[in-house]
Design a protein around this motif. Structure first.
Motif, PDB file in Angstrom:
ATOM      1  N   LEU A  24      56.303  97.954 -19.604  1.00 17.44           N
ATOM      2  CA  LEU A  24      55.414  97.179 -20.475  1.00 17.44           C
ATOM      3  C   LEU A  24      54.447  96.349 -19.629  1.00 17.44           C
ATOM      4  O   LEU A  24      53.252  96.272 -19.939  1.00 17.44           O
ATOM      5  CB  LEU A  24      56.224  96.265 -21.398  1.00 17.44           C
ATOM      6  CG  LEU A  24      55.382  95.350 -22.295  1.00 17.44           C
ATOM      7  CD1 LEU A  24      54.607  96.172 -23.315  1.00 17.44           C
ATOM      8  CD2 LEU A  24      56.270  94.315 -22.993  1.00 17.44           C
ATOM      9  N   ARG A  25      54.947  95.736 -18.586  1.00 21.96           N
ATOM     10  CA  ARG A  25      54.079  94.959 -17.706  1.00 21.96           C
ATOM     11  C   ARG A  25      53.014  95.855 -17.076  1.00 21.96           C
ATOM     12  O   ARG A  25      51.863  95.423 -16.878  1.00 21.96           O
ATOM     13  CB  ARG A  25      54.907  94.260 -16.625  1.00 21.96           C
ATOM     14  CG  ARG A  25      55.834  93.187 -17.178  1.00 21.96           C
ATOM     15  CD  ARG A  25      56.742  92.632 -16.077  1.00 21.96           C
ATOM     16  NE  ARG A  25      55.994  91.924 -15.076  1.00 21.96           N
ATOM     17  CZ  ARG A  25      55.688  90.628 -15.143  1.00 21.96           C
ATOM     18  NH1 ARG A  25      56.065  89.896 -16.178  1.00 21.96           N
ATOM     19  NH2 ARG A  25      54.994  90.055 -14.172  1.00 21.96           N
ATOM     20  N   SER A  26      53.372  97.098 -16.771  1.00 23.36           N
ATOM     21  CA  SER A  26      52.389  98.033 -16.227  1.00 23.36           C
ATOM     22  C   SER A  26      51.341  98.387 -17.278  1.00 23.36           C
ATOM     23  O   SER A  26      50.158  98.555 -16.951  1.00 23.36           O
ATOM     24  CB  SER A  26      53.085  99.303 -15.731  1.00 23.36           C
ATOM     25  OG  SER A  26      53.933  99.018 -14.624  1.00 23.36           O
ATOM     26  N   CYS A  27      51.752  98.497 -18.536  1.00 22.40           N
ATOM     27  CA  CYS A  27      50.788  98.707 -19.626  1.00 22.40           C
ATOM     28  C   CYS A  27      49.798  97.545 -19.669  1.00 22.40           C
ATOM     29  O   CYS A  27      48.591  97.745 -19.839  1.00 22.40           O
ATOM     30  CB  CYS A  27      51.505  98.812 -20.971  1.00 22.40           C
ATOM     31  SG  CYS A  27      52.398 100.361 -21.258  1.00 22.40           S
ATOM     32  N   LEU A  30      47.059  97.585 -17.222  1.00 25.82           N
ATOM     33  CA  LEU A  30      45.975  98.498 -17.574  1.00 25.82           C
ATOM     34  C   LEU A  30      45.159  98.014 -18.763  1.00 25.82           C
ATOM     35  O   LEU A  30      44.004  98.408 -18.926  1.00 25.82           O
ATOM     36  CB  LEU A  30      46.543  99.890 -17.867  1.00 25.82           C
ATOM     37  CG  LEU A  30      47.224 100.575 -16.683  1.00 25.82           C
ATOM     38  CD1 LEU A  30      47.864 101.882 -17.125  1.00 25.82           C
ATOM     39  CD2 LEU A  30      46.220 100.824 -15.559  1.00 25.82           C
ATOM     40  N   TYR A  31      45.744  97.193 -19.618  1.00 27.52           N
ATOM     41  CA  TYR A  31      45.019  96.641 -20.772  1.00 27.52           C
ATOM     42  C   TYR A  31      45.441  95.190 -20.942  1.00 27.52           C
ATOM     43  O   TYR A  31      46.515  94.899 -21.449  1.00 27.52           O
ATOM     44  CB  TYR A  31      45.305  97.441 -22.045  1.00 27.52           C
ATOM     45  CG  TYR A  31      44.594  96.886 -23.252  1.00 27.52           C
ATOM     46  CD1 TYR A  31      43.215  97.045 -23.400  1.00 27.52           C
ATOM     47  CD2 TYR A  31      45.282  96.190 -24.240  1.00 27.52           C
ATOM     48  CE1 TYR A  31      42.546  96.526 -24.500  1.00 27.52           C
ATOM     49  CE2 TYR A  31      44.622  95.667 -25.344  1.00 27.52           C
ATOM     50  CZ  TYR A  31      43.259  95.836 -25.467  1.00 27.52           C
ATOM     51  OH  TYR A  31      42.601  95.310 -26.561  1.00 27.52           O
ATOM     52  N   ARG A  68      44.650  97.955 -28.200  1.00 22.46           N
ATOM     53  CA  ARG A  68      43.936  98.873 -27.302  1.00 22.46           C
ATOM     54  C   ARG A  68      43.220  99.960 -28.096  1.00 22.46           C
ATOM     55  O   ARG A  68      42.084 100.329 -27.777  1.00 22.46           O
ATOM     56  CB  ARG A  68      44.918  99.483 -26.308  1.00 22.46           C
ATOM     57  CG  ARG A  68      44.289 100.435 -25.280  1.00 22.46           C
ATOM     58  CD  ARG A  68      45.316 100.839 -24.241  1.00 22.46           C
ATOM     59  NE  ARG A  68      44.783 101.782 -23.265  1.00 22.46           N
ATOM     60  CZ  ARG A  68      44.858 103.110 -23.397  1.00 22.46           C
ATOM     61  NH1 ARG A  68      45.462 103.647 -24.457  1.00 22.46           N
ATOM     62  NH2 ARG A  68      44.344 103.905 -22.465  1.00 22.46           N
ATOM     63  N   GLU A  69      43.856 100.482 -29.133  1.00 20.31           N
ATOM     64  CA  GLU A  69      43.221 101.521 -29.947  1.00 20.31           C
ATOM     65  C   GLU A  69      41.993 100.973 -30.666  1.00 20.31           C
ATOM     66  O   GLU A  69      40.977 101.673 -30.797  1.00 20.31           O
ATOM     67  CB  GLU A  69      44.228 102.086 -30.956  1.00 20.31           C
ATOM     68  CG  GLU A  69      45.316 102.948 -30.321  1.00 20.31           C
ATOM     69  CD  GLU A  69      44.744 104.126 -29.557  1.00 20.31           C
ATOM     70  OE1 GLU A  69      43.851 104.812 -30.095  1.00 20.31           O
ATOM     71  OE2 GLU A  69      45.170 104.342 -28.397  1.00 20.31           O
ATOM     72  N   GLN A  70      42.080  99.725 -31.140  1.00 24.16           N
ATOM     73  CA  GLN A  70      40.921  99.115 -31.791  1.00 24.16           C
ATOM     74  C   GLN A  70      39.785  98.902 -30.794  1.00 24.16           C
ATOM     75  O   GLN A  70      38.607  99.071 -31.131  1.00 24.16           O
ATOM     76  CB  GLN A  70      41.317  97.786 -32.441  1.00 24.16           C
ATOM     77  CG  GLN A  70      42.213  97.949 -33.659  1.00 24.16           C
ATOM     78  CD  GLN A  70      42.405  96.645 -34.406  1.00 24.16           C
ATOM     79  OE1 GLN A  70      41.481  95.845 -34.544  1.00 24.16           O
ATOM     80  NE2 GLN A  70      43.619  96.415 -34.890  1.00 24.16           N
ATOM     81  N   TRP A  71      40.140  98.529 -29.567  1.00 23.62           N
ATOM     82  CA  TRP A  71      39.117  98.391 -28.529  1.00 23.62           C
ATOM     83  C   TRP A  71      38.445  99.741 -28.254  1.00 23.62           C
ATOM     84  O   TRP A  71      37.215  99.830 -28.169  1.00 23.62           O
ATOM     85  CB  TRP A  71      39.745  97.837 -27.249  1.00 23.62           C
ATOM     86  CG  TRP A  71      38.853  97.947 -26.043  1.00 23.62           C
ATOM     87  CD1 TRP A  71      37.607  97.406 -25.889  1.00 23.62           C
ATOM     88  CD2 TRP A  71      39.123  98.666 -24.836  1.00 23.62           C
ATOM     89  NE1 TRP A  71      37.083  97.729 -24.654  1.00 23.62           N
ATOM     90  CE2 TRP A  71      37.999  98.498 -23.991  1.00 23.62           C
ATOM     91  CE3 TRP A  71      40.212  99.413 -24.383  1.00 23.62           C
ATOM     92  CZ2 TRP A  71      37.941  99.071 -22.725  1.00 23.62           C
ATOM     93  CZ3 TRP A  71      40.155  99.984 -23.117  1.00 23.62           C
ATOM     94  CH2 TRP A  71      39.027  99.810 -22.305  1.00 23.62           C
ATOM     95  N   VAL A 103      35.231  96.279 -19.780  1.00 21.39           N
ATOM     96  CA  VAL A 103      36.541  95.654 -19.998  1.00 21.39           C
ATOM     97  C   VAL A 103      36.492  94.937 -21.341  1.00 21.39           C
ATOM     98  O   VAL A 103      35.446  94.395 -21.718  1.00 21.39           O
ATOM     99  CB  VAL A 103      36.908  94.659 -18.876  1.00 21.39           C
ATOM    100  CG1 VAL A 103      37.136  95.377 -17.558  1.00 21.39           C
ATOM    101  CG2 VAL A 103      35.816  93.601 -18.718  1.00 21.39           C
ATOM    102  N   PRO A 104      37.588  94.897 -22.069  1.00 24.54           N
ATOM    103  CA  PRO A 104      37.582  94.164 -23.346  1.00 24.54           C
ATOM    104  C   PRO A 104      37.431  92.674 -23.100  1.00 24.54           C
ATOM    105  O   PRO A 104      38.011  92.129 -22.164  1.00 24.54           O
ATOM    106  CB  PRO A 104      38.944  94.507 -23.960  1.00 24.54           C
ATOM    107  CG  PRO A 104      39.803  94.876 -22.794  1.00 24.54           C
ATOM    108  CD  PRO A 104      38.894  95.509 -21.788  1.00 24.54           C
TER     109      PRO A 104
END
Length: 206
Positions: A24-27, A30-31, A68-71, A103-104
């Motif tokens: 999760l921290r790796s996710c 990335l985001y 992330r999907e909304q971004w 980047v968001p």
């Protein structure tokens, strides 16, 4: 590895739990729309103690994935808007246009809640005050941060105008192809711009 690969590791019950938390921290690496540490603490706030609770871990991943999907959907919309604008002769975006492609700049789906969380967390850690001390010209931004935290997301019309002007100025100063200033000053402007964008996310959710 990709976000999807790490997400699958989070859901893999055959893995040791600490490895799933690490995935999760790796996710989040990335985001991280509001910064790495603030994103992790926001996930804990909205999902629960994911470091020891499996249900909370899955809720945290779901919340991160949905944002992330909304971004990504916003990036697609922006690309289509730019395509249409170019067809009508507008070759470059306007300075005030938000470009989500790199980047968001906000937490999609809960932008005000997440921005206020990040600003509160930054102020508790002293990060905001430290950044302001480095540049007296950032006093206006410090005023805006205080105002947005005091009102939980509301700014007066004159403060909104000040915020828009501040963001425009910082975007110009943070440009790496700017013809003036050194890399340190541009980096500092970029750090202040991230704070200003959090204020904007809190003041203009959605």
């Amino acid at each position: 590895m990709s976000f999807g690969t790490y997400a699958r590791k989070v859901r893999d019950e055959a893995l040791p739990y600490r490895h799933r938390v690490g995935a999760l921290r790796s996710c989040v690496q990335l985001y991280r729309p509001i910064g790495f540490n603030a994103t992790l603490s926001f996930l804990a706030q909205i999902a629960g103690p994911y470091e020891r609770d499996e249900a909370a871990l899955i809720r945290a991943l779901d919340a991160l994935t949905e944002s992330r999907e909304q971004w990504k959907a916003e990036v697609r919309r922006y690309a289509e808007q730019r395509r249409q604008a170019k067809l009508h002769g507008q070759r470059s975006p306007r300075p005030a246009d938000r470009n989500p492609s790199n980047v968001p700049d906000r937490w999609y789906g809960a932008s005000r809640q997440a921005a206020l969380h990040a600003l509160h967390a930054g102020r508790r850690r002293g990060l905001i005050a430290m950044s302001m001390l480095r540049d007296p010209a950032a006093a206006d931004l410090n005023t805006l941060v205080t105002a947005i935290l005091t009102t939980s997301g509301e700014l007066a019309p004159d403060q909104r105008e000040l915020l828009a002007d501040t963001i425009t100025q910082l975007r110009r100063l943070a440009r790496f192809d700017a013809g003036h200033g050194n890399s340190e000053s541009r980096f500092h402007a970029w750090e202040l711009l991230k704070l200003a964008q959090l204020v904007d996310s809190a003041a203009n959710p959605g």
